[in-house]
Design an enzyme around this catalytic site. Structure first.
Site, short mmCIF file in Angstrom:
data_model
loop_
_atom_site.label_atom_id
_atom_site.label_comp_id
_atom_site.label_asym_id
_atom_site.label_seq_id
_atom_site.Cartn_x
_atom_site.Cartn_y
_atom_site.Cartn_z
N SER A 175 0.86 -1.14 -0.09
CA SER A 175 -0.02 0.00 -0.07
C SER A 175 0.86 1.23 0.02
O SER A 175 0.21 2.27 -0.38
CB SER A 175 -0.96 0.11 1.18
OG SER A 175 -0.30 -0.12 2.25
N HIS A 203 -5.58 -3.87 -2.19
CA HIS A 203 -5.49 -2.94 -3.30
C HIS A 203 -5.44 -3.65 -4.44
O HIS A 203 -5.01 -3.06 -5.39
CB HIS A 203 -3.83 -2.17 -3.04
CG HIS A 203 -4.06 -1.08 -2.02
ND1 HIS A 203 -4.40 0.01 -2.16
CD2 HIS A 203 -3.61 -1.11 -0.70
CE1 HIS A 203 -4.65 0.72 -0.85
NE2 HIS A 203 -4.01 0.00 -0.05
N LYS A 238 -11.95 -0.11 -0.80
CA LYS A 238 -11.07 0.65 -1.83
C LYS A 238 -11.55 0.71 -3.35
O LYS A 238 -12.37 1.58 -3.20
CB LYS A 238 -9.75 0.13 -1.92
CG LYS A 238 -9.00 0.46 -0.22
CD LYS A 238 -7.89 -0.20 0.06
CE LYS A 238 -7.40 0.42 1.48
NZ LYS A 238 -6.74 -0.47 2.35
C1 LIG Z 1 -6.79 -0.43 3.61
C2 LIG Z 1 -5.93 -1.71 4.09
C3 LIG Z 1 -6.34 -2.57 5.02
C4 LIG Z 1 -7.70 -2.29 5.90
O1 LIG Z 1 -8.69 -2.19 5.16
P1 LIG Z 1 -10.08 -1.36 5.85
O2 LIG Z 1 -11.32 -1.79 5.18
O3 LIG Z 1 -9.80 0.03 5.43
O4 LIG Z 1 -10.04 -1.48 7.41
C5 LIG Z 1 -5.85 -3.81 5.13
N1 LIG Z 1 -5.02 -4.11 4.52
C6 LIG Z 1 -4.19 -3.67 3.37
C7 LIG Z 1 -3.27 -4.04 2.47
C8 LIG Z 1 -5.00 -2.58 3.35
O5 LIG Z 1 -4.54 -1.35 2.56
#
Ligand SMILES: *Cc1c(COP(=O)(O)O)cnc(C)c1O
Length: 382
Positions: A175, A203, A238
């Protein structure tokens, strides 16, 4: 109490502050303190958070099911929609079953302790997401950290471990650096050493593999080997523009998580309106591949521009493009300069990352003009 610590953070340019949006403006834009910026900090990769039919689905589910879920799934918090979404995810990811979690963070801190216990060994990439690190800490398994994406290092470490249950955990798209884990090689190692592969596709879903995610990107079939399972975690928060997370795996894994996943058992279910939005977003993703194509065209336009200016971009292979800035002060100065030009992209600092940077995320909602404006301002800064 805490005052001196906060002061120290402030003096070292490490104090985090919240910036809240003023209103839902156009996709790709953000309204902060009454000023509209081009937004290069959102993970809403496909602009689905603003999609009219996603919003409409949420509204009509709210009319039908009310707002709050009232209880956990094991009591009475679930609706037919929860089940419909899980079937849709299993179908989409090509697994026997799927299970919805309240967020990606909750999923990782619930699932990892549920599948790994004392005597088991977890192999974890050194740049894995904080929620994976926390999940590993909550499990009583032994943690073995391998160098970022270094399959030789992983191989060397896994050879040494005699534990019966071994689990390799990796982000698919990292990320902060925007690079992609070498899943084919990692999966081969898992097969050879009978390890479970747990991937965090937060992602990757909606972005890689024409939107289907990282396994599709690498042509890996889930469930292909019962002795070296793949457990796929992903989020609706996302690219799907909604909220919540899922796990897609075999029926046994899902049944186990229903019985042992603490963040599933001991937490109120997501409201039906959020579930309805996720169902609709998933449908749009499958029906309209051109949105994902658009995302990648935009990504190509931005990375070409940034590269031609000579900036270093941490091996980015995805719509996450981080630009190396030197020290923390410089990173903040550049973020401020961008802000003066109505571009919003925050400086990312320690402890989130070791090396300070400006992190840009480009989306399908950006116009070519938005991207060219950013490149133009970066060229002035350079
Ligand atoms: C954003 C993210 C999360 C957390 O997800 P949320 O739904 O925002 O709690 C977990 N793992 C990765 C790799 C992320 O980028």
């Amino acid at each position: 109490m805490f005052f001196e610590e906060l002061e120290w953070l402030e003096q070292n340019s490490l104090l985090r502050v919240i910036k809240d949006r003023g209103a839902a403006v156009r996709p790709g834009k953000i309204l902060l303190n009454g000023i509209e910026y081009i937004n290069f900090s959102s993970n809403d990769y496909l602009g689905l958070a603003f999609n009219a039919s996603v919003i409409e689905s949420a509204k009509s589910a709210m009319d039908r099911y009310g707002f709050g879920a009232g209880a956990s799934r094991l009591l009475c918090g679930g609706t037919e929609l929860h089940n419909e979404l899980e079937n849709a995810v299993a179908d989409f990811k090509g697994t026997e079953e799927a299970l919805v979690f309240n967020s990606g963070y909750t999923a990782n801190i619930s699932i990892i302790p549920a599948i790994a216990d004392e005597g088991d060994v977890i192999f974890s990439d050194e740049l894995n997401h904080a929620s994976i690190i926390d999940g590993c800490r909550l499990s009583r398994a032994k943690k073995v950290i391998y160098r970022h994406k270094d399959v030789n290092h992983l191989l060397e470490l896994i050879k040494k471990e005699k534990a019966k249950k071994k689990i390799v955990i990796t982000d698919t798209v990292f990320s902060m650096d925007g690079d992609i884990a070498p899943l084919k090689e990692i999966y081969n190692i898992c097969c050879e050493y009978n390890a479970i592969l747990y991937i965090d596709d937060a992602h990757g879903t909606g972005v890689l593999g024409s939107g289907k995610g990282s396994l599709a990107h690498f042509g890996i079939k889930p469930d292909s080997r019962p002795d070296s399972q793949i457990i796929q975690m992903g989020t609706f928060s996302k690219a799907l523009g909604s909220y919540g997370a899922f796990i897609a795996a075999t029926k046994d894994v899902i049944d186990w998580l229903i019985n042992t996943g603490r963040g599933f058992i001991y937490s109120t279910a997501l409201p039906a309106c959020i579930i309805a939005a996720s169902i609709e977003a998933l449908k749009i993703l499958q029906k309209r591949p051109e949105i994902v194509e658009r995302l990648w065209q935009n990504r190509q336009r931005l990375i070409s521009g940034i590269n031609s200016l000579g900036f270093e971009t941490f091996n980015s292979e995805t719509p996450i493009i981080s630009v190396k800035t030197g020290d923390i002060k410089t990173a903040i100065k550049i973020a401020d300069m961008l802000e003066q030009h109505r571009i919003y992209a925050p400086a990312i600092r320690p402890p989130t990352v070791k090396i300070p940077r400006i992190r840009f995320t480009v989306t399908a909602a950006h116009t070519e003009d938005d991207i060219d404006t950013l490149i133009d301002i970066l060229s002035k800064i350079a």
